[in-house]
Design a protein around this motif. Structure first.
Motif, PDB file in Angstrom:
ATOM      1  N   PRO A 127       0.826  -1.208   0.000  1.00 11.59           N
ATOM      2  CA  PRO A 127       0.000   0.000   0.000  1.00 11.59           C
ATOM      3  C   PRO A 127       0.868   1.269   0.000  1.00 11.59           C
ATOM      4  N   ASP A 128       0.385   2.287  -0.654  1.00 10.13           N
ATOM      5  CA  ASP A 128       1.061   3.598  -0.725  1.00 10.13           C
ATOM      6  C   ASP A 128       2.462   3.510  -1.332  1.00 10.13           C
ATOM      7  N   TYR A 129       2.646   2.610  -2.280  1.00  5.91           N
ATOM      8  CA  TYR A 129       3.952   2.457  -2.927  1.00  5.91           C
ATOM      9  C   TYR A 129       4.134   3.549  -3.968  1.00  5.91           C
ATOM     10  N   SER A 130       5.294   4.196  -3.943  1.00  4.19           N
ATOM     11  CA  SER A 130       5.630   5.155  -4.995  1.00  4.19           C
ATOM     12  C   SER A 130       6.820   4.581  -5.757  1.00  4.19           C
ATOM     13  N   GLY A 131       6.608   4.298  -7.009  1.00  2.00           N
ATOM     14  CA  GLY A 131       7.612   3.621  -7.820  1.00  2.00           C
ATOM     15  C   GLY A 131       8.706   4.538  -8.329  1.00  2.00           C
ATOM     16  N   PHE A 132       9.513   3.990  -9.226  1.00  2.00           N
ATOM     17  CA  PHE A 132      10.595   4.730  -9.860  1.00  2.00           C
ATOM     18  C   PHE A 132      10.616   4.392 -11.337  1.00  2.00           C
ATOM     19  N   GLU A 133      11.312   5.197 -12.113  1.00  6.25           N
ATOM     20  CA  GLU A 133      11.382   4.998 -13.557  1.00  6.25           C
ATOM     21  C   GLU A 133      12.296   3.823 -13.887  1.00  6.25           C
ATOM     22  N   ILE A 134      11.805   2.923 -14.714  1.00  2.31           N
ATOM     23  CA  ILE A 134      12.547   1.718 -15.092  1.00  2.31           C
ATOM     24  C   ILE A 134      13.518   2.035 -16.220  1.00  2.31           C
ATOM     25  N   ASP A 135      14.770   1.575 -16.061  1.00  2.41           N
ATOM     26  CA  ASP A 135      15.765   1.728 -17.115  1.00  2.41           C
ATOM     27  C   ASP A 135      16.115   0.376 -17.736  1.00  2.41           C
ATOM     28  N   CYS A 136      16.352  -0.641 -16.894  1.00  4.93           N
ATOM     29  CA  CYS A 136      16.726  -1.979 -17.376  1.00  4.93           C
ATOM     30  C   CYS A 136      15.916  -3.044 -16.662  1.00  4.93           C
ATOM     31  N   VAL A 137      15.727  -4.168 -17.351  1.00  3.99           N
ATOM     32  CA  VAL A 137      14.963  -5.284 -16.800  1.00  3.99           C
ATOM     33  C   VAL A 137      15.750  -6.574 -17.031  1.00  3.99           C
ATOM     34  N   TRP A 138      15.851  -7.397 -15.989  1.00  5.12           N
ATOM     35  CA  TRP A 138      16.447  -8.725 -16.076  1.00  5.12           C
ATOM     36  C   TRP A 138      15.392  -9.728 -15.660  1.00  5.12           C
ATOM     37  N   SER A 139      15.343 -10.868 -16.328  1.00  8.13           N
ATOM     38  CA  SER A 139      14.344 -11.874 -15.972  1.00  8.13           C
ATOM     39  C   SER A 139      14.962 -13.273 -15.951  1.00  8.13           C
ATOM     40  N   TRP A 140      14.328 -14.130 -15.170  1.00 12.20           N
ATOM     41  CA  TRP A 140      14.715 -15.530 -15.032  1.00 12.20           C
ATOM     42  C   TRP A 140      13.435 -16.330 -14.870  1.00 12.20           C
ATOM     43  N   SER A 141      13.388 -17.513 -15.439  1.00 13.68           N
ATOM     44  CA  SER A 141      12.236 -18.395 -15.211  1.00 13.68           C
ATOM     45  C   SER A 141      12.683 -19.839 -15.267  1.00 13.68           C
ATOM     46  N   TYR A 142      11.907 -20.682 -14.589  1.00 14.73           N
ATOM     47  CA  TYR A 142      12.196 -22.119 -14.549  1.00 14.73           C
ATOM     48  C   TYR A 142      10.882 -22.878 -14.591  1.00 14.73           C
TER      49      TYR A 142
END
Length: 153
Positions: free
Chosen positions: A106-121
């Protein structure tokens, strides 16, 4: 009597030393809290980098486990977040220049995204309708703040 006391002293000292060693290596989540424990699980790290500070976190568990955390970290230690899992950097992320969003904080204030990394299994014996596990790390331009989203069936 003296031999018994020295044996007891050695056992107590050994127990204290073993507990300290186990806590240091992340085997005992003593005083680390639920957020840091969830973060260690999401990133598959026994020990978090020393500069990690959890700004906010949230989770839910119904049929799936979902964990979100917003953290601050020293840019020099950022790569350690990605060291335990085989994260892949998304080269053409449609999320670039968008803001992070959290649904479990609740009441989260985000930030601007520059890079994204992902992993899945996805395990070989995955049941129909299950998705396996995945972890996504969103970072700002200076790599001093990250948002981690982990999901697991």
């Amino acid at each position: 009597m003296k031999k018994r006391r020295s044996c007891l002293t050695v056992l107590v000292c050994g127990f204290v030393a073993f507990t300290a060693f186990a806590w240091f290596h992340g085997f005992v989540p003593l005083a680390s809290g639920e957020a840091r424990s969830g973060l260690r699980h999401a990133l598959d790290l026994g020990i978090l980098p020393s500069s990690v500070r959890v700004n906010a976190s949230g989770s839910e568990s119904w049929t799936d486990y979902i964990f979100e955390a917003d953290i601050s970290i020293s840019p020099a230690q950022f790569d350690r977040l990605l060291s335990a899992r085989a994260f892949a950097k998304e080269s053409d992320s449609f999320l670039r220049d968008k803001m992070t969003e959290a649904y479990r904080m609740p009441d989260y204030s985000g930030f601007e995204i520059d890079c994204v990394w992902s992993w899945s299994y996805k395990p070989p014996d995955l049941r129909e309708g299950d998705h396996g596990s995945s972890c996504t790390v969103y970072a700002n331009k200076s790599r001093d703040r990250a948002f981690i989203l982990y999901t697991g069936d």
